[in-house]
Write an enzyme that holds these catalytic residues in place. Structure first.
Site, PDB file in Angstrom:
ATOM      1  N   THR B 218       0.850  -1.186   0.000  1.00  0.00           N
ATOM      2  CA  THR B 218       0.000   0.000   0.000  1.00  0.00           C
ATOM      3  C   THR B 218       0.880   1.229   0.000  1.00  0.00           C
ATOM      4  OG1 THR B 218      -1.762   1.202   1.065  1.00  0.00           O
ATOM      5  CG2 THR B 218      -0.117   0.247   2.504  1.00  0.00           C
ATOM      6  N   ASN B 399      -9.035  16.707  -5.002  1.00  0.00           N
ATOM      7  CA  ASN B 399      -8.140  16.430  -6.127  1.00  0.00           C
ATOM      8  C   ASN B 399      -8.220  17.427  -7.269  1.00  0.00           C
ATOM      9  OD1 ASN B 399      -6.530  14.032  -5.466  1.00  0.00           O
ATOM     10  ND2 ASN B 399      -8.565  13.194  -5.034  1.00  0.00           N
TER      11      ASN B 399
END
Lengths: 404, 404
Positions: B218, B399
């Site tokens: 991850t 974002n």
């Protein structure tokens, strides 16, 4: 048709003709043959008539059933359908029980996809197709059926059949706009055109606006022409390959994608080279521009890939990256996200490090409706490009508030 | 350490211990060994010390450089790194120039990924690693380096080196929280734990929160234990396979994913079966729960697939579908979107039509933080599951407003 209706329709046509003064070919990425002229988008190519009415599938009461018919007895056609393994009932009917090369008419509803509806859904799609054939006095196998809307909801076939009868009674050569409106779902605008070039006419209508990453087709698109198109299938496949197959809104292949081309040949003039491609590419770009919540269209081009598959995979990874899509929305020239998405597409392979010199991302920051970005790999000569929409809060709103 | 700092640190530890009264294993999907007890998350496993300071990489002034060190000379370790072909400089340094089985220390920065930064980036990652080794008086090859943050921005190595010196001077066995905080980027909360079971302690710290669909690892996760773990690589791979490899926030494989396990063996007691798996799965779920903009966690299970690849592909298509993610957010039991995503994953194959009886989607509609959905195919015996976050307007905001 009554004199009053005829006169109203003529007025409608005139308005539409005025609207078409804004040239249909708006994108810098589309090159239509030079002699092409935009006509009134509501006026279908000669020999075609269409109509759309409301039968109550949409809670809003907007039009939701449409019929499109060709008056010529001989028509060359091609029909491309989604490859989704959970294809909707109408797609299955078209696959299994249509004469795809000789489609005279199409019947469409919006508001109900008739997908994942089991045996009953299949029977309903057949019944819908057969009702249109009956009204039009055509062989059922020469009628295509398409549906779009919510998945998994039984079709109220009685209402739809009544709508088909009404719509068939109102078929009109000026019915392009009504047809295009009646096939819309979450689309904000109708997508249609009529263009003329070197003695032939092409009219077309399409709808988006979500679940868009077609494979061999897009959501729904209908194309009519009076040019002869002897190998309709090859012509349509080629035009779709460079248009609807190159777009993505949300990376989702629909259960209902359908594209139909019908050509009567009545004009006696061949289809000018590039005309069909230009029409389908502009419509595909309209689908992207009207993607759910979208405010901008991007085009990503990947060059220097080892092979076509790699180029394609990389371009799609970039076009479908929610981070790149958010950067397109936020006017953020974030080339690092392009590199990351490419690295993901090429995971496990040995990639020379990509720096800013291999990435073109400046247009992300510009105040433009269309932004072009590019990535140059140094692995070979293959290239691919994809058109995509931005990711917005409105996309989330539409798809989280949508009621099943 | 001054008496005042020691007393402050003890107080900090006590607070953290109280905080840990809320059991670390909060998810219904995690089964820890019965005897497991949660300790103060700031207190590292015996033999480990950590510290984190700000060196100015983050405009906010928050901590952004961290050092983690093991006092034992002999340590078994394992290091898993992203497969992204555009891997960041620190990942390349770890791949090429680290003794992955004997990592004594780690040095990390947040705020700058040092990815796509060319030769200079590689030299900076080496310099960062070497600076930590120098301060800690260790062989550079026994120090791992990890970085996370913006891609494509040169690392101000002078600042980072100064930060490393300061952080190394403040190493503390109660430094877990400061370490976990210093590695955060868009994470809303720090993710860490200390658990004890059958005479061994495991402490761990992780960070998310975007660009999350790891392949073999991850984003960043550090695990310390005093248990002996002779085959650390196998143990870590197995635990990661069922945790970090099973999560997605946005389907994006990072350029910087890194997981480090360090085991001193000082306790003399073996790692209880299932403990490492439970710790990593709970941390992975925290990464999903704290995914950018996320408000809910979903788990999708696909059964009855023809083979493992098909099960995996289908589960990931569902977990990464923006439409399913929006339905999770909107509490919409929209099983049709699950069917569509599955049909897309299986495109081109012959799928018996999926109806509501094969889909379990009711929990999407519930007022729960965790929702479980399931799809039963009838093609074989293979199964796969993936944990995923919902898609929200806040994800888009984060974002699209993020400045490069």
């Amino acid at each position: 048709m009554s004199a009053m209706r005829a006169s109203r329709d003529a007025a409608h046509g005139q308005e539409a003709a005025n609207a078409a003064a804004v040239d249909f070919f708006r994108s810098r990425w589309v090159a239509a043959p030079e002699a092409t002229q935009a006509g009134a988008p509501a006026e279908l190519a000669p020999g075609f008539r269409a109509g759309g009415v409301s039968c109550g599938l949409k809670p809003s009461g907007e039009t939701d059933v449409a019929v499109l018919a060709c008056d010529a007895e001989k028509v060359d056609s091609a029909l491309l359908l989604t490859r989704n393994a959970a294809a909707a009932a109408p797609v299955r009917v078209c696959r299994e029980d249509c004469d795809r090369g000789a489609i005279r008419a199409a019947v469409v509803n919006s508001g109900n996809a008739n997908a994942a509806t089991g045996e009953q859904g299949y029977r309903d799609a057949l019944a819908m197709r057969d009702a249109a054939a009956r009204e039009l006095e055509l062989d059922p196998r020469s009628v295509a059926v398409a549906e779009t809307g919510t998945i998994g909801v039984p079709l109220p076939i009685g209402q739809v059949e009544a709508g088909i009868a009404t719509a068939t009674g109102r078929l009109d050569r000026w019915g392009g706009m009504r047809f295009a409106e009646a096939i819309m779902t979450t689309d904000a605008t109708a997508k249609l055109c009529t263009v003329r070039c070197d003695g032939v006419t092409v009219s077309a209508q399409a709808k988006g606006a979500g679940m868009i990453e077609p494979d061999i087709a897009t959501m729904l698109c209908f194309v009519q022409t009076d040019a002869p198109v002897p190998d309709a299938d090859a012509a349509l496949r080629s035009a779709v390959a460079d248009s609807f197959e190159r777009i993505t809104v949300d990376g989702q292949m629909s259960t209902n994608d359908t594209v139909l081309l019908q050509a009567t040949g009545a004009s006696g003039k061949p289809l000018p080279e590039g005309l069909l491609d230009a029409v389908l590419l502009q419509l595909a770009l309209e689908v992207v521009a009207d993607g759910e919540g979208a405010t901008r269209v991007g085009r990503v081009e990947v060059t220097g890939a080892a092979d076509g598959d790699e180029a394609e995979r990389t371009a799609r990874a970039i076009a479908n990256s929610p981070l790149v899509k958010a950067a397109l929305h936020g006017r953020d020239p974030n080339w690092g996200r392009i590199v990351q998405a490419a690295g993901m597409a090429l995971a496990g392979t040995d990639l020379p490090e990509l720096g800013p010199e291999g990435v073109k991302a400046e247009e992300l920051a510009e105040d433009s409706a269309e932004a072009e970005i590019a990535l140059r790999l140094e692995r070979g000569d293959a290239a691919a490009h994809v058109y995509f929409s931005d990711l917005t809060a409105e996309y989330v709103r539409i798809n989280s508030e949508y009621t099943t």
